[in-house]
Structure formats: structure tokens, C-alpha cells
Design an enzyme around this catalytic site. Sequence first.
Site, PDB file in Angstrom:
ATOM      1  N   LYS A  79       9.037  24.931  -2.074  1.00  0.00           N
ATOM      2  CA  LYS A  79      10.347  25.524  -2.357  1.00  0.00           C
ATOM      3  C   LYS A  79      10.748  26.413  -1.190  1.00  0.00           C
ATOM      4  O   LYS A  79       9.887  27.027  -0.552  1.00  0.00           O
ATOM      5  CB  LYS A  79      10.267  26.393  -3.627  1.00  0.00           C
ATOM      6  CG  LYS A  79      11.592  26.587  -4.319  1.00  0.00           C
ATOM      7  CD  LYS A  79      11.870  25.465  -5.282  1.00  0.00           C
ATOM      8  CE  LYS A  79      13.184  25.689  -6.012  1.00  0.00           C
ATOM      9  NZ  LYS A  79      13.437  24.657  -7.009  1.00  0.00           N
ATOM     10  N   GLY A 179      23.650  29.826 -19.676  1.00  0.00           N
ATOM     11  CA  GLY A 179      23.989  29.417 -18.319  1.00  0.00           C
ATOM     12  C   GLY A 179      24.810  28.147 -18.325  1.00  0.00           C
ATOM     13  O   GLY A 179      24.339  27.090 -18.750  1.00  0.00           O
ATOM     14  N   GLY A 181      26.260  26.679 -15.556  1.00  0.00           N
ATOM     15  CA  GLY A 181      26.436  26.261 -14.166  1.00  0.00           C
ATOM     16  C   GLY A 181      26.429  24.744 -14.075  1.00  0.00           C
ATOM     17  O   GLY A 181      26.833  24.042 -15.014  1.00  0.00           O
ATOM     18  N   ASN A 182      25.936  24.222 -12.956  1.00  0.00           N
ATOM     19  CA  ASN A 182      25.984  22.778 -12.724  1.00  0.00           C
ATOM     20  C   ASN A 182      25.298  21.990 -13.833  1.00  0.00           C
ATOM     21  O   ASN A 182      25.845  21.019 -14.352  1.00  0.00           O
ATOM     22  CB  ASN A 182      25.322  22.448 -11.378  1.00  0.00           C
ATOM     23  CG  ASN A 182      26.140  22.976 -10.224  1.00  0.00           C
ATOM     24  OD1 ASN A 182      27.361  23.011 -10.280  1.00  0.00           O
ATOM     25  ND2 ASN A 182      25.468  23.425  -9.184  1.00  0.00           N
ATOM     26  N   VAL A 183      24.088  22.388 -14.190  1.00  0.00           N
ATOM     27  CA  VAL A 183      23.352  21.638 -15.207  1.00  0.00           C
ATOM     28  C   VAL A 183      23.849  22.006 -16.609  1.00  0.00           C
ATOM     29  O   VAL A 183      24.093  21.130 -17.452  1.00  0.00           O
ATOM     30  CB  VAL A 183      21.834  21.881 -15.103  1.00  0.00           C
ATOM     31  CG1 VAL A 183      21.094  21.053 -16.140  1.00  0.00           C
ATOM     32  CG2 VAL A 183      21.325  21.545 -13.709  1.00  0.00           C
TER      33      VAL A 183
HETATM   34  P1  NAD Z   1      23.782  27.104 -11.242  1.00  0.00           P
HETATM   35  O1  NAD Z   1      23.615  28.195 -10.234  1.00  0.00           O
HETATM   36  O2  NAD Z   1      24.843  26.086 -11.025  1.00  0.00           O
HETATM   37  O3  NAD Z   1      24.008  27.718 -12.697  1.00  0.00           O
HETATM   38  C1  NAD Z   1      23.286  28.793 -13.201  1.00  0.00           C
HETATM   39  C2  NAD Z   1      24.249  29.543 -14.113  1.00  0.00           C
HETATM   40  O4  NAD Z   1      23.507  30.534 -14.832  1.00  0.00           O
HETATM   41  C3  NAD Z   1      25.356  30.265 -13.353  1.00  0.00           C
HETATM   42  O5  NAD Z   1      26.616  29.887 -13.869  1.00  0.00           O
HETATM   43  C4  NAD Z   1      25.053  31.746 -13.609  1.00  0.00           C
HETATM   44  O6  NAD Z   1      26.224  32.542 -13.671  1.00  0.00           O
HETATM   45  C5  NAD Z   1      24.349  31.670 -14.946  1.00  0.00           C
HETATM   46  N1  NAD Z   1      23.544  32.832 -15.293  1.00  0.00           N
HETATM   47  C6  NAD Z   1      22.856  33.662 -14.461  1.00  0.00           C
HETATM   48  N2  NAD Z   1      22.254  34.614 -15.198  1.00  0.00           N
HETATM   49  C7  NAD Z   1      22.571  34.387 -16.499  1.00  0.00           C
HETATM   50  C8  NAD Z   1      22.244  35.015 -17.737  1.00  0.00           C
HETATM   51  N3  NAD Z   1      21.460  36.098 -17.777  1.00  0.00           N
HETATM   52  N4  NAD Z   1      22.735  34.493 -18.889  1.00  0.00           N
HETATM   53  C9  NAD Z   1      23.517  33.409 -18.863  1.00  0.00           C
HETATM   54  N5  NAD Z   1      23.862  32.771 -17.725  1.00  0.00           N
HETATM   55  C10 NAD Z   1      23.393  33.246 -16.571  1.00  0.00           C
HETATM   56  O7  NAD Z   1      22.323  26.426 -11.360  1.00  0.00           O
HETATM   57  P2  NAD Z   1      21.986  24.980 -11.936  1.00  0.00           P
HETATM   58  O8  NAD Z   1      21.895  24.018 -10.812  1.00  0.00           O
HETATM   59  O9  NAD Z   1      22.856  24.699 -13.106  1.00  0.00           O
HETATM   60  O10 NAD Z   1      20.482  25.227 -12.432  1.00  0.00           O
HETATM   61  C11 NAD Z   1      20.235  25.945 -13.624  1.00  0.00           C
HETATM   62  C12 NAD Z   1      18.725  26.106 -13.801  1.00  0.00           C
HETATM   63  O11 NAD Z   1      18.115  24.816 -13.836  1.00  0.00           O
HETATM   64  C13 NAD Z   1      18.025  26.857 -12.652  1.00  0.00           C
HETATM   65  O12 NAD Z   1      16.947  27.582 -13.179  1.00  0.00           O
HETATM   66  C14 NAD Z   1      17.492  25.738 -11.781  1.00  0.00           C
HETATM   67  O13 NAD Z   1      16.355  26.142 -11.020  1.00  0.00           O
HETATM   68  C15 NAD Z   1      17.114  24.720 -12.827  1.00  0.00           C
HETATM   69  N6  NAD Z   1      17.093  23.356 -12.316  1.00  0.00           N
HETATM   70  C16 NAD Z   1      18.200  22.820 -11.758  1.00  0.00           C
HETATM   71  C17 NAD Z   1      18.167  21.518 -11.270  1.00  0.00           C
HETATM   72  C18 NAD Z   1      19.386  20.870 -10.671  1.00  0.00           C
HETATM   73  O14 NAD Z   1      19.384  19.637 -10.485  1.00  0.00           O
HETATM   74  N7  NAD Z   1      20.447  21.604 -10.395  1.00  0.00           N
HETATM   75  C19 NAD Z   1      16.983  20.771 -11.368  1.00  0.00           C
HETATM   76  C20 NAD Z   1      15.867  21.352 -11.977  1.00  0.00           C
HETATM   77  C21 NAD Z   1      15.938  22.649 -12.444  1.00  0.00           C
END
Ligand code: NAD
Length: 350
Positions: A79, A179, A181-183
Amino acid sequence: MVSRPTRLAPPLECVRLYDLGSGLDGIIAIHSRTLGPGAGGCRLWSYPDLDHALADAIRLAEGMSYKNALAGLPLGGAKAVLRKPEGAFDRVALFRAFGRAVEALGGAYITAEDVGTTVADMQDVASATRHVAGLPSAAGRAGGDPSPWTARGVFESMQAAARFALSTDLAGLTVAVQGTGNVGADLCRRLADVGARLIIADPNPTRRDRLAAVHGARVVDSHEIATVEADVFAPCALGGALTRAAALGLRAKLVCGAANNQLASPDVADLLMDRGITYAPDYVVNAGGIINVSAEYLGEDENAVEARVSAIAPRVAALLDRAARERRSPAVVADEMAEEAIACAERVAA
Ligand code: NAD
């Protein structure tokens, strides 16, 4: 991944990244290369100091070793963690400098998007190295934003886990998503499509409020989401959502979400089990993104991604079944299976 003493070696390499001109300041941690080059995304985050960034990098790299091994990928775990500069900064210059650092490792580390980084950032990285994935791809080829694949794997895992733990499909269940976000946003869309009720929280209102408007999701404060009345809790923000206090206050009977390192401490796995809450291990359910990254790096097509992502939910079902039969936490059983896969490759290589 449950952080307890394991048979795996400690991090093989930690590379300090520092470039005064661009503001690059961070770490690449490569935890394991037994199964292949260390692979894992690049996180851009505001860490209070380097020690916090280092601890996060090592923990996340270790998690990637387990995730990649259990997903059957020819990749080790790694990472990159970059400290977000305070104030305005030249994003292009920063990611180009990061790309040069990745290139200097000669393929020992493969990077991609993670929290705080985008497809555009990876395109800047790609100007300096080919050891990067998550780039726009030609039709039919693997590539692009891994998030939709991650969301699909989480959604299908949740379906399988709900059938196992709650003896029902997701229609009519209430899912609390932490959360958006993207996922998280993609997961919410899939849940709404099958008739699940949504409760959502995110300090950033952009996607949260749109989801609430489109899907009729109820919005709660971030500090409330883990303890609302719901059937399923889906942590999709940052790691460590399941502290002992959160696990004690949880009203959902199933935890299944995308965030990495959901358990704040190893004992939380047993606490959840003691409370009769089923935990679908984070790195097993969220492997869709790295599966896409792996296929892109290896030049495979989307069918390969499709097949491997479709295998996640059956793996989760088998894991939950085995854990229940053995009266052990699914988190502990998953760790053992991942460690065995790596140890097996070490024996073959020796
Ligand atoms: P992202 O940055 O797009 O979204 C994360 C969201 O969480 C943001 O909108 C942020 O404002 C919100 N957030 C932060 N603190 C918070 C809280 N206390 N309560 C509620 N919401 C909160 O990230 P993502 O790509 O959606 O990934 C989300 C999680 O999944 C991360 O932990 C990431 O490591 C994990 N993940 C993502 C992927 C991927 O393909 N994107 C793959 C495996 C794991």
C-alpha cells in the site's frame, strides 16, 4: 484482517517518499511478495504526522496480503500512503513524483486508486511508470475505476450473508451504510434496486443528499449510523468503525461493508460472535476492486474480472458456514485460510 500474531513475516520493505518540489510525503509499505509483486492502492489523506501514516501503510499493506491471497490473485500485499499537503498544492506534480517513486521500485509494487485518489491521478502516475492500474481502458478490457467492482462484490456478499445469517433476501431489510463515497453510493443504488431500505451517513453531503433524494434514504449523523435500528451495518468509510463500544451498541445482526480494516482491535471479532452478530470479513467481501486492478495489470479482459468477482459471494457463504460449524469467528477463519495460501506458496518456492 484480525491483527494478531501470524505466520507471516513482518513488512519486507517500507520506502519513505519525500520530494520537496512537489510536496510528495509518504510511504510505500510492501508486506509480502510471496505470491507476486506487492499490490495495493495509493491513499491520499491528512495524517497528523508520519508515524500515523506509517502505521496506516503497514496495516493496510498487511491487509492487502490477506485479501490478494484469499482472492486467489498472483499478487503480494502492499500500500502507498501519501500525506495530503496543507493548503493548495500541484496535484499533477505530486502524482508524477509518486509515479517516479513507484518506477524506482522496478515492479516490486503495483499501485492504483484508493481513498482520496482518482483515475486522473493514476493517469499522472502512469506518465512515470507502467506499474499502475485503475486507468481508463478500451472496451471489453479490464481497467478503470475499481469501485463499481468492489461495490458489486460487497452487494453479492451481503445477499449471501443475509441468506445465511438472517434466512432472507435483502428485499425489505434495512441497511445502514456508513460512507456514501465511490463504493458506498454504488452499493446504495444496488440495495435500493432490490427493495432494501437505506439509512445513510456521510459528513460530506454531496452524494449523501442525492442518494437520500433518489432512493428515499434516511440520513443520520455519522456518530449515529453504527447504532441505528437496522438489519445490516455496512461500513463503507474508513477503517476502525467497529470499536468495542460500536460493537456493543450495534443493533444490526449482520456486518458487511467495503471499508478496509473494519475491526478496530482483534477482540472485536469475538465480541461480535458473542453477541450473535455475523461478520462478513472485510477483505474477503471487498476484493472486487483489486481483482479488477490485477486483471488490468495482467492485460486480461472483463470476463476474467466478472468470473472472479462472481466467486466472492460463494466464498463468503462457504466461509460463514465453516466458521459456524467450527464455532469460530469468520474473521479468524479467513485469516487462517489466507495465511495457509501464502505459506503453501512459500513451501512451493523453497
Ligand atoms: P471514498 O473516499 O470515495 O468514500 C469514503 C466516504 O466516506 C467519503 O464520502 C467520506 O466523506 C465518508 N466518510 C468519512 N468518514 C466518515 C464517517 N465517520 N462516517 C460516515 N462517512 C464517512 O472511498 P471509497 O473508494 O468509496 O472506499 C470506501 C472504503 O472502502 C475505504 O475504506 C476503502 O479503503 C475501501 N475499499 C475501497 C475499494 C475501491 O474499489 N474503491 C476497494 C476495497 C476497499
